[in-house]
Design a protein around this motif. Structure first.
Motif, short mmCIF file in Angstrom:
data_model
loop_
_atom_site.label_atom_id
_atom_site.label_comp_id
_atom_site.label_asym_id
_atom_site.label_seq_id
_atom_site.Cartn_x
_atom_site.Cartn_y
_atom_site.Cartn_z
N ARG A 42 0.91 -1.09 0.26
CA ARG A 42 -0.01 0.07 0.00
C ARG A 42 0.77 1.30 0.03
O ARG A 42 1.06 1.77 1.11
CB ARG A 42 -0.85 -0.17 1.12
N PRO A 43 1.53 1.53 -1.00
CA PRO A 43 2.59 2.68 -1.02
C PRO A 43 1.96 4.09 -1.12
O PRO A 43 0.56 4.29 -1.42
CB PRO A 43 3.01 2.47 -2.61
N GLU A 44 2.58 4.76 -0.20
CA GLU A 44 1.91 6.11 -0.02
C GLU A 44 2.73 7.07 -1.03
O GLU A 44 3.89 7.65 -0.73
CB GLU A 44 2.35 6.59 1.32
N LEU A 45 2.31 7.50 -2.22
CA LEU A 45 3.04 8.17 -3.31
C LEU A 45 2.01 8.98 -3.97
O LEU A 45 0.75 8.87 -3.98
CB LEU A 45 3.52 7.01 -4.44
N PRO A 46 2.64 10.10 -4.65
CA PRO A 46 1.72 10.96 -5.34
C PRO A 46 1.22 10.17 -6.59
O PRO A 46 1.54 9.21 -7.10
CB PRO A 46 2.79 11.97 -5.74
N GLY A 47 -0.10 10.83 -6.95
CA GLY A 47 -0.79 10.11 -8.03
C GLY A 47 -0.02 10.17 -9.34
O GLY A 47 -0.21 9.50 -10.39
N ARG A 93 -4.69 -1.71 -6.83
CA ARG A 93 -4.99 -1.55 -5.48
C ARG A 93 -4.85 -3.07 -4.75
O ARG A 93 -5.60 -3.93 -5.20
CB ARG A 93 -6.23 -0.98 -4.97
N HIS A 94 -4.08 -3.25 -3.62
CA HIS A 94 -3.97 -4.15 -3.10
C HIS A 94 -5.31 -4.48 -2.27
O HIS A 94 -5.87 -3.64 -1.66
CB HIS A 94 -2.93 -4.22 -1.81
N LEU A 109 -5.21 -8.06 -6.30
CA LEU A 109 -5.26 -6.84 -6.28
C LEU A 109 -6.50 -6.57 -7.42
O LEU A 109 -6.97 -7.39 -8.10
CB LEU A 109 -4.11 -6.59 -6.95
N SER A 110 -6.99 -5.21 -7.15
CA SER A 110 -7.86 -5.03 -8.11
C SER A 110 -7.41 -3.47 -8.95
O SER A 110 -6.79 -3.06 -8.67
CB SER A 110 -9.24 -4.11 -7.23
N TRP A 111 -7.65 -3.89 -10.28
CA TRP A 111 -7.30 -2.99 -11.31
C TRP A 111 -8.57 -2.26 -11.61
O TRP A 111 -9.61 -2.68 -12.16
CB TRP A 111 -6.78 -3.52 -12.63
N THR A 112 -8.80 -0.75 -11.49
CA THR A 112 -9.85 -0.26 -11.89
C THR A 112 -9.46 1.08 -12.82
O THR A 112 -8.47 1.69 -12.73
CB THR A 112 -10.60 0.32 -10.30
#
Length: 278
Positions: A42-47, A93-94, A109-112
């Protein structure tokens, strides 16, 4: 390689203490008692850098780091990860762990895109022992179309997508060779059963462990933007029918020394589903 662009930036969770603000949730991979990889799920990175789960740092058994993270020239390059070129904006997303052990895990994981789920991925990462100076990372991704209609991964003109491994920049570029050629020009954009990057400090041998994976071309750079990818899409979209699954498997040997072509070929034979036929 162009990573997928998320439709929405990831909002960092509220930290419990200041010491956690730069330490997103992660899982450690171990070879015996050694930590050889860190998986940030669950990375905390800018979009703007297409946040997605990634492995970094990945190390040899001797402790040498063989992944790069967000270099200045390529801030969207995140160690070892999966990415798909897609202009519409896909977010990865995990969801959950199906298995999590010291030597590997199975993850969903989900790809949306635009709030709609397009793909459900089952990802398996496992540590394999290859002796005292080498280990292997077994990385499998199974992508299932959950939309009820055909979708296409990638797009015309994209050269990449899929598994990608960013390596650290070095004063002397790594030597690249494959089962079928030697030098960047000889291997870039071509399928090969395996591909290796070799330096004085380490060697990485990337093995296509299924027939479909071996049919994908390799993306490789050794100079200013060093890295290796197994291209799930290459110049044209990859269609997936409703409920169908696309599976790719890369097994990467990580050695503490410079390997010769014959030595890399022997390792590849161990790691491929075709055994000595590699």
């Amino acid at each position: 390689m162009t990573p997928l662009t998320p439709s929405n930036p990831l909002t960092p969770a509220t930290p419990l203490t200041p010491s956690l603000t730069r330490r997103p949730p992660c899982t450690l991979l171990r070879h015996g008692h050694r930590v050889v990889g860190t998986y940030v799920h669950r990375p905390e990175l800018p979009g703007t850098v297409a946040p997605r789960p990634y492995l970094h740092p990945v190390r040899t058994l001797g402790g040498v780091t063989v992944t790069g993270l967000r270099p200045a020239e390529d801030p969207a390059h995140l160690g070892v990860s999966m990415a798909i070129p897609e202009a519409a904006g896909w977010n990865q997303r995990h969801l959950s762990w199906l298995l999590r052990d010291p030597d590997g895990f199975v993850e969903e994981l989900s790809w949306t895109a635009g709030g709609r789920q397009l793909l459900l991925e089952r990802r398996t990462v496992a540590v394999r022992s290859l002796g005292t100076e080498c280990w292997a990372m077994d990385f499998t991704s199974a992508l299932t179309n959950v939309t009820g209609e055909e979708i296409a991964l990638g797009g015309a003109g994209h050269a990449g997508g899929g598994f990608f491994w960013r390596v650290p920049r070095r004063p002397e570029p790594a030597h690249v060779f494959s089962a079928d050629g030697e030098g960047e020009a000889a291997v870039y954009g071509r399928p090969a059963d395996w591909l290796a990057l070799a330096t004085d400090d380490w060697t990485l041998v990337f093995v296509g462990a299924t027939g479909d994976t071996r049919a994908d071309p390799w993306w490789v750079r050794t100079g200013d933007h060093p890295g290796v990818g197994s291209a799930l899409t290459w110049q044209r979209p990859l269609p997936i029918a409703p409920a169908d699954t696309v599976t790719r498997r890369i097994v990467t040997a990580i050695a503490d020394t410079r390997l010769s072509h014959p030595a890399a070929a022997r390792l590849a034979a161990q790691l491929s589903d075709r055994g000595a036929a590699v």
